[in-house]
Design an enzyme around this catalytic site. Structure first.
Site, PDB file in Angstrom:
ATOM      1  N   HIS A 185       0.786  -1.015   0.106  1.00 25.21           N
ATOM      2  CA  HIS A 185       0.060   0.051   0.094  1.00 25.21           C
ATOM      3  C   HIS A 185       0.644   1.261  -0.067  1.00 25.21           C
ATOM      4  O   HIS A 185       1.865   1.199   0.601  1.00 25.21           O
ATOM      5  CB  HIS A 185      -0.867  -0.138   1.259  1.00 25.21           C
ATOM      6  N   HIS A 200       0.847   5.185   1.128  1.00 24.05           N
ATOM      7  CA  HIS A 200       0.072   6.165   1.917  1.00 24.05           C
ATOM      8  C   HIS A 200       0.329   7.410   1.016  1.00 24.05           C
ATOM      9  O   HIS A 200       1.479   7.817   0.612  1.00 24.05           O
ATOM     10  CB  HIS A 200       1.040   6.496   3.120  1.00 24.05           C
TER      11      HIS A 200
HETATM   12  P1  5GP Z   1       1.247   0.488   7.482  1.00 25.05           P
HETATM   13  O1  5GP Z   1       1.826   0.926   8.921  1.00 25.05           O
HETATM   14  O2  5GP Z   1       1.372  -0.947   7.252  1.00 25.05           O
HETATM   15  O3  5GP Z   1       2.306   1.422   6.416  1.00 25.05           O
HETATM   16  O4  5GP Z   1      -0.086   1.092   7.437  1.00 25.05           O
HETATM   17  C1  5GP Z   1      -1.485   0.379   7.337  1.00 25.05           C
HETATM   18  C2  5GP Z   1      -2.244   1.303   7.552  1.00 25.05           C
HETATM   19  O5  5GP Z   1      -3.559   0.750   7.225  1.00 25.05           O
HETATM   20  C3  5GP Z   1      -2.504   2.252   8.763  1.00 25.05           C
HETATM   21  O6  5GP Z   1      -2.395   3.591   8.550  1.00 25.05           O
HETATM   22  C4  5GP Z   1      -3.781   1.826   9.293  1.00 25.05           C
HETATM   23  O7  5GP Z   1      -4.464   3.083   9.663  1.00 25.05           O
HETATM   24  C5  5GP Z   1      -4.477   1.336   7.822  1.00 25.05           C
HETATM   25  N1  5GP Z   1      -5.377   0.407   8.106  1.00 25.05           N
HETATM   26  C6  5GP Z   1      -5.519  -0.647   9.128  1.00 25.05           C
HETATM   27  N2  5GP Z   1      -6.761  -1.352   9.009  1.00 25.05           N
HETATM   28  C7  5GP Z   1      -7.584  -0.535   8.079  1.00 25.05           C
HETATM   29  C8  5GP Z   1      -8.765  -0.612   7.657  1.00 25.05           C
HETATM   30  O8  5GP Z   1      -9.724  -1.739   8.126  1.00 25.05           O
HETATM   31  N3  5GP Z   1      -9.520   0.309   7.174  1.00 25.05           N
HETATM   32  C9  5GP Z   1      -8.596   1.316   6.555  1.00 25.05           C
HETATM   33  N4  5GP Z   1      -9.444   2.133   5.725  1.00 25.05           N
HETATM   34  N5  5GP Z   1      -7.577   1.629   7.183  1.00 25.05           N
HETATM   35  C10 5GP Z   1      -6.757   0.473   7.783  1.00 25.05           C
END
Ligand code: 5GP
Length: 137
Positions: free
Chosen positions: A99, A101
């Site tokens: 993903h 951001h």
């Molecule tokens: P990472 O830390 O892996 O780069 O980011 C994961 C992101 O996924 C976090 O910013 C978190 O808020 C988002 N996230 C986790 N679960 C969900 C969800 O169920 N729905 C949405 N829309 N975002 C999520």
């Protein structure tokens, strides 16, 4: 079939605030809204992270991330935008599905902080250059 939260969003098992969808890509609001308008862009097929994603799919994801960044600046009043993708736990990745951001920035203390320190002292830069460069081809 994968069980991570983004695969579940792709399959419609978990709701999201959807912004864009085509054959390859889905974009939706990040649930945490680190800053107002924080967006996630993902491939619909499962890849663990950016590094594991085939080039064609990665390009599709980045195209949409770029477009969303432009819209956040033009329409949401953002003064800047951070576009980033965490790879592996050591880099802060918590959802093991690639993903990107897209984080709109309004001011310095708006909820997001990226710290980059100058740690170059004592490092052998020619050796580091050689190690990386010689493995690029
Ligand atoms: P990472 O830390 O892996 O780069 O980011 C994961 C992101 O996924 C976090 O910013 C978190 O808020 C988002 N996230 C986790 N679960 C969900 C969800 O169920 N729905 C949405 N829309 N975002 C999520």
């Amino acid at each position: 079939m994968h069980d991570d939260v983004f695969c579940k969003i792709v399959r419609g098992e978990i709701p999201c605030y959807k912004l864009f969808e085509d054959e390859y890509v889905l974009a939706f609001l990040d649930i945490s809204q680190v800053t107002k308008g924080h967006v996630l862009v993902i491939p619909k097929d499962h890849y663990d992270n950016f590094l594991a994603t085939p080039q064609k799919v990665m390009h599709k994801v980045m195209d949409i991330a770029q477009r969303i960044g432009q819209v956040l600046i033009q329409m949401m009043g953002a003064k800047g935008v951070n576009i980033l993708t965490n790879n592996f736990e050591a880099a802060g990745q918590t959802v093991m599905h690639f993903h990107v951001h897209v984080i709109p920035r309004y001011k310095e203390s708006d909820g997001f902080r990226l710290e980059m320190h100058d740690n170059h002292e004592g490092l052998n830069l020619p050796a580091i250059q050689e190690m990386i460069k010689s493995n690029l081809e």
